[in-house]
Scaffold this active site. Structure first.
Site, PDB file in Angstrom:
ATOM      1  N   ASP A 274       3.188  10.334  43.929  1.00  0.00           N
ATOM      2  CA  ASP A 274       2.746   9.368  44.917  1.00  0.00           C
ATOM      3  C   ASP A 274       3.635   8.135  44.709  1.00  0.00           C
ATOM      4  O   ASP A 274       4.446   8.068  43.789  1.00  0.00           O
ATOM      5  CB  ASP A 274       1.241   9.063  44.757  1.00  0.00           C
ATOM      6  CG  ASP A 274       0.651   8.469  46.025  1.00  0.00           C
ATOM      7  OD1 ASP A 274      -0.558   8.561  46.216  1.00  0.00           O
ATOM      8  OD2 ASP A 274       1.434   7.914  46.832  1.00  0.00           O
TER       9      ASP A 274
HETATM   10  C1  GLC Z   1       0.387   5.895  49.351  1.00  0.00           C
HETATM   11  C2  GLC Z   1      -0.738   6.900  49.299  1.00  0.00           C
HETATM   12  C3  GLC Z   1      -0.332   8.297  49.706  1.00  0.00           C
HETATM   13  C4  GLC Z   1       0.748   8.211  50.764  1.00  0.00           C
HETATM   14  C5  GLC Z   1       1.984   7.620  50.111  1.00  0.00           C
HETATM   15  C6  GLC Z   1       3.143   7.462  51.106  1.00  0.00           C
HETATM   16  O1  GLC Z   1       0.286   4.994  48.296  1.00  0.00           O
HETATM   17  O2  GLC Z   1      -1.494   6.996  48.098  1.00  0.00           O
HETATM   18  O3  GLC Z   1      -1.509   8.964  50.161  1.00  0.00           O
HETATM   19  O4  GLC Z   1       1.037   9.501  51.282  1.00  0.00           O
HETATM   20  O5  GLC Z   1       1.717   6.365  49.489  1.00  0.00           O
HETATM   21  O6  GLC Z   1       2.817   6.522  52.081  1.00  0.00           O
END
Ligand code: GLC
Length: 743
Positions: A274
């Protein structure tokens, strides 16, 4: 060894359990690419950067394999051209985006979609989202989010499919199938992403990113279930969670990423971090520095780095120091290239929007409206205030959510076009089956507003109207990532407004648009009817107006338990009975406890003296404009052997005046287990459309796999013994039967 396996692959295709077949020709192409790639080019495939601008040179040098958050088609085609024509290896980029509940056409938030209990409808909606996103050049979505959540304080409950692993599994698979279509190489297919792996929704206190402590049985039998179902359905990618699980952050968790995902589930896609979750392991106190974070994440099985650069910065040194192996790097690159081949990116890396249907076209809007209709749960309808008569002369429309094209869309709607939104007020004005005069007073500029200056205007509007529609709730920013609330009442002075309007004595319909269940104990008796619509998306207005005027009956059922007060949380339907289960016969509410009462062991069961034991509304609950009668519960047997199947059926009759849909639910309870079992477990559901007076029989089939759980030895078992079974309209009602599994 490595080459031997590839030779074997080229002769015998490896059948991946549940997932797509590994194509020997593709595996051969991947092997040849890996053989030719430099270390820097391999690390490039494992690196994802944010946006196209400024990354052209790194793409040309083969140092980036994926881009997220870029939707300008010309820019995407340009960087794909650079990757294909100007880089040494000519490997296409995979373009990712959070396409969570629609792209340009916004559907209800996933918690709302879950309230439809309609996998086919959800699959249709994600198919539309995929078509719209692919039309600009996106081919990978960071969805479905399938975290099980039992805590509405958590802002991301809005993105979940609710508290139950069975429902979430069925709906998450529908989303994967919708996003990926029947062939990932279709130009309008998106690689789906099972996230956040795992246990993210168990954050202590409902505070985002917070610690989770999850016993392995609970992890396997609840939190992992939707991820396993999506792996078996062929989901292309996984994203790790931000949280730690029992002291080990998901980004460095080899139990999850290797033992579970690869060894047990045979997953053959790739795993992305993430946003900055690798470097956050330093904050967790799990890694000393970036280099240590890269080492621990790579050795745990993480394969692509989102937004940070520990892989680029440290992999070469980690290899030199033999802290990681080249096998680890090659395995990661192989999995990433496999998905790029499956997406057909090598053959078709470019996008021509002319090859796709118009965004936000009539078909897409119709699907969004149907999804919004089915996502609404009617919680209360005293004196049959709803549906409103089409002959009604005047309606007061009050509240901050009545005409807000931005707020009704909800969280994670980066690619919305606000002007597309049709609000309830807009829909009321266009509704040609009623000539009611609309007396509209927004009253509050937004959900947190604290200015009472228009209260009197609102009261006057109510006084001169036959009924009052109050559109209240939460602005979209009050839920979603990092937006958790310790108090989940209506924000601001909305309750005061409801109190004031209730003094007029007019019938009040409360419509709640929010990202979570909103505690309404202070005002529930002030309103006659309640429609819980969550954030309903682009077509929320027309959907709600059709429901309010009875063009269609509400059919939604709660995918989460609806608490009376926030102090009850965590509160969920599949709880354990405890040694002192709640007993209404001995329960003494706090105000009935005698003054100076002596301590006693009587009446000491599990409850709150000030809130009892039950939620305001249970999981699976939802009212209709008609009534349904359940009868004739039948079991094919009362004793079955482990290898046999059990049929359970019941007759459902529409005993009311209007056609409607009932979501019939099947629950079981395993009375005695090697470890204690929940008092209810959802094991099936079916949507029934019934005309007035019509009856249908629903039959469910149970087999031993439906009744299994992990025992104290972590074995997946179905044990002999007695079970209760229910077929009913919610998790607390229904016809009860009993059966026994015998050796
Ligand atoms: C965010 C979220 C995740 C998302 C990613 C890209 O922090 O936790 O669910 O897909 O970043 O935006």
């Amino acid at each position: 060894m490595h080459k031997f396996i590839l030779l074997l692959l080229s002769v015998f295709p490896l059948v991946v359990f549940g997932g797509p077949l590994m194509n020997p020709q593709t595996e051969g192409k991947i092997a040849r690419l890996i053989q030719q790639m430099t270390l820097e080019e391999k690390i490039g495939q494992m690196t994802q950067r944010n946006g196209a601008d400024g990354h052209e040179d790194q793409i040309r040098d083969g140092l980036i394999g994926s881009i997220l958050n870029e939707i300008d088609t010309d820019k995407l085609n340009n960087i794909q051209r650079i990757a294909m024509k100007e880089s040494r290896m000519g490997i296409p980029l995979i373009i990712g985006r959070d396409v969570i509940h629609g792209f340009r056409t916004v559907f209800p938030i996933p918690l709302g979609l879950a309230a439809s209990w309609n996998p086919e409808l959800i699959k249709q909606g994600t198919r539309i989202a995929a078509i719209e996103a692919a039309s600009v050049g996106v081919r990978w979505t960071f969805a479905p989010m399938m975290d099980i959540c039992r805590d509405p304080r958590w802002g991301r409950i809005a993105e979940t499919l609710g508290e139950d692993q069975y429902l979430a599994s069925v709906l998450a698979v529908a989303m994967v199938e919708g996003f990926q279509s029947d062939d990932l190489s279709n130009k309008d297919a998106l690689a789906a992403c099972a996230k956040h792996f795992a246990g993210y929704g168990a954050a202590e206190g409902g505070r985002d990113y917070n610690t989770t402590s999850i016993p392995e049985q609970l992890m396997r039998d609840v939190y992992l279930k939707p991820f396993k179902a999506c792996t078996d359905a062929g989901v292309a990618t996984f994203m790790v969670a931000f949280n730690e699980i029992n002291g080990v952050p998901a980004s460095g968790n080899s139990f999850l990423l290797k033992q579970i995902l690869r060894d047990e589930w045979n997953f053959d896609g790739f795993v992305v971090s993430d946003w900055a979750s690798i470097t956050q392991m330093i904050n967790h106190g799990y890694c000393r520095d970036d280099k240590h974070a890269a080492e621990r994440s790579l050795n745990a099985g993480l394969e692509m780095e989102m937004a940070t650069s520990t892989f680029i910065d440290h992999i070469k040194n980690l290899l030199d120091e033999q802290k990681i192996t080249m096998q680890t790097i090659d395995d990661a690159v192989r999995n990433i290239l496999r998905i790029k081949f499956r997406l057909g990116l090598f053959e078709n890396p470019y996008t021509d929007p002319a090859d796709f249907p118009e965004l936000v076209n009539a078909e897409h809007l119709a699907a969004a409206k149907e999804s919004a209709i089915q996502s609404v749960v009617m919680l209360k309808n005293d004196n049959q205030v709803l549906p409103l008569s089409k002959e009604i002369k005047s309606i007061a429309v009050i509240g901050p959510m009545a005409d807000d094209q931005f707020e009704q869309l909800g969280t994670w709607t980066y690619d919305k076009n606000i002007e597309d939104t049709q609000t309830p007020l807009m829909a009321l004005k266009k509704f040609d089956k009623s000539s009611a005069k609309i007396n509209y007073v927004q009253t509050l500029e937004y959900s947190r507003a604290k200015d009472k200056k228009d209260f009197q205007k609102a009261v006057e509007a109510a006084e001169k109207s036959d009924a009052v529609l109050m559109f209240m709730g939460e602005e979209s920013i009050l839920s979603g990532e990092a937006h958790c609330r310790a108090n989940i009442d209506l924000p601001g002075i909305q309750e005061d407004l409801i109190h004031e309007i209730s003094k007029t004595g007019k019938p009040i319909v409360l419509v709640i648009m929010a990202g979570r269940p909103i505690t309404i104990g202070n005002i529930i008796d002030k309103v006659d009817a309640i429609l819980f619509s969550l954030h309903p998306g682009t077509m929320g207005g027309p959907a709600l107006v059709d429901l309010i005027f009875g063009e269609v009956s509400p059919s939604g059922k709660l995918p989460v338990t609806y608490p009376k007060v926030v102090g009850q949380i965590p509160l969920y339907y599949n709880y354990k009975n405890t040694g002192r289960p709640f007993d209404p016969k001995t329960y003494v509410p706090m105000d009935s406890i005698p003054v100076r009462a002596w301590q006693t062991s009587l009446g000491n069961e599990t409850h709150y003296i000030d809130a009892g034991h039950k939620p305001l509304y249970p999981f699976g609950y939802g009212l209709s404009y008609t009534t349904f009668e359940y009868s004739d519960l039948k079991l094919s047997s009362n004793k079955i052997k482990l290898v046999e199947k059990l049929q359970v059926s019941a007759k459902i009759t529409n005993t009311g005046e209007v056609a409607a849909t009932e979501i019939v639910q099947l629950y079981i309870r395993d009375l005695v287990g090697d470890i204690t079992r929940p008092v209810r477990e959802l094991k099936g559901f079916e949507r029934l459309q019934l005309n007035p007076g019509e009856s249908k029989t629903v039959t469910f089939e149970l087999c031993k796999d439906d009744l299994d759980f992990h025992n104290q030895k972590m074995q997946l078992v179905t044990e002999p013994g007695k079970f209760h079974v229910w077929i009913g309209p919610s998790s607390t009602e229904g016809l009860q039967g009993e059966f026994e599994i015998v050796q």
